[in-house]
Design an enzyme around this catalytic site. Structure first.
Site, short mmCIF file in Angstrom:
data_model
loop_
_atom_site.label_atom_id
_atom_site.label_comp_id
_atom_site.label_asym_id
_atom_site.label_seq_id
_atom_site.Cartn_x
_atom_site.Cartn_y
_atom_site.Cartn_z
N LYS A 58 0.92 -1.48 0.00
CA LYS A 58 0.24 0.04 0.35
C LYS A 58 0.56 1.23 -0.06
O LYS A 58 2.14 1.19 0.25
CB LYS A 58 -1.12 -0.10 1.60
CG LYS A 58 -2.56 -0.71 0.63
CD LYS A 58 -2.94 -0.71 2.35
CE LYS A 58 -4.26 -1.81 1.66
NZ LYS A 58 -5.29 -1.75 3.19
N ARG B 94 -3.67 -10.31 5.48
CA ARG B 94 -4.05 -10.33 4.68
C ARG B 94 -3.52 -8.96 2.75
O ARG B 94 -2.54 -8.53 3.83
CB ARG B 94 -5.13 -9.28 4.58
CG ARG B 94 -6.46 -9.08 2.79
CD ARG B 94 -7.49 -8.45 2.77
NE ARG B 94 -8.13 -8.38 1.32
CZ ARG B 94 -7.90 -7.68 0.68
NH1 ARG B 94 -7.19 -6.80 0.92
NH2 ARG B 94 -8.28 -7.82 -0.71
#
Length: 285
Positions: A231, A265
């Site tokens: 991210k 995740r």
């Protein structure tokens, strides 16, 4: 103490009658069925490709496969409910038939998609909006009686960064989950997983403040999922790109595990599984 609270955390999930222990840290592999997800290497363009990627994830150590057909990145294209279903249901059916050992999580904020994918063979619903984008979602989860992942976000994926303002982000995230969990418990939902929502309606500093306070979520005695994988909170800080963010992802996953996270995740399953193995070995000493 926080670690004592963690020991009594409810970590057993009921997966259609089969009990699954999430007390030991687990890996969730990301399977994107969208053409515009921010990390292009996570995209699957066909049922066959999705099957191959799922098998690769399982062989690399994935415990869950998280399937999404609607990109939640800012600026992503709008996807209708019918299109989301057309993308995701055939993949769920194919995986359930050909790889029945796979535990499938469905990344959706729509109650209809949740209902149809569970009936197609999925096991878990992962809702970035925690019921906030479909008022029927909580009742649907209560009816289905499946594990439900609720994430912290303000606004929608298109507007969330407009709401990245907090007086005390840790306290506000705790308040958010307190309200959501109470509402779900009142409806009889038993298995809840919480996700603090790194990158959603949060600035770079907010993300790291929240990570620093991650163990505050211990008070809920519920499994905690974290999603840092590749991210912008990593690659913007390091002046790199999603393709160069694996090392940063592993560092943050390690910190999260040390703070009590239960589920990672990720796009890179093998790296996450190795991270868990090393941290667990240290904790056993």
């Amino acid at each position: 103490m926080a670690k004592d609270t963690f020991l009594y955390r409810k970590t057993t999930l009921n997966l259609q009658g089969k009990l699954f222990d999430a007390g030991v840290p687990r890996v969730m592999g990301i399977l994107n069925l969208t053409p515009d997800s921010f990390y292009k290497n996570s995209r699957s363009s066909s049922v066959d490709d999705a099957l191959k990627r799922t098998e690769t994830f399982l062989n690399a150590g994935a415990d869950f496969i998280d399937i999404g057909a609607y990109s939640s990145r800012p600026g992503a294209a709008e996807v209708s409910t019918n299109e989301e279903l057309q993308r995701i249901v055939p993949v769920v059916e194919a995986i359930a038939k050909n790889l029945p050992e796979a535990i499938l999580s469905i990344d959706t904020f729509r109650a209809k998609v949740a209902q149809e994918t569970i009936h197609a063979g999925a096991h878990i619903i992962n809702d970035i909006a925690a019921g906030g984008m479909d008022e029927a979602m909580f009742d649907t989860i209560a009816q289905l009686q499946v594990p439900y992942i609720i994430m912290h976000m303000k606004g929608t994926p298109a507007t969330m960064q407009q709401y990245a303002s907090y007086t005390d982000i840790g306290l506000e995230v705790v308040d958010y989950f307190s309200e959501k969990i109470a509402a779900l418990r009142n409806l009889g939902v038993k298995d809840i997983i919480i996700d603090p929502g790194f990158g959603f309606s949060k600035t770079l500093d907010h993300n790291y403040q929240l990570l620093q306070q991650l163990n505050h979520l211990d008070l809920f005695n519920l499994p905690v999922l974290v999603g840092f994988s590749r991210k912008s909170m990593i690659y913007k800080l390091l002046d790199s790109s999603p393709s160069e963010a694996l090392n940063g992802t592993t560092v943050l996953n390690t910190i999260a595990l040390l703070k009590g996270a239960n589920i990672l995740r990720v796009h890179d399953v093998k790296a996450a599984a190795e991270c868990i193995a090393l941290v667990q070995k240290m904790k056993q000493q």
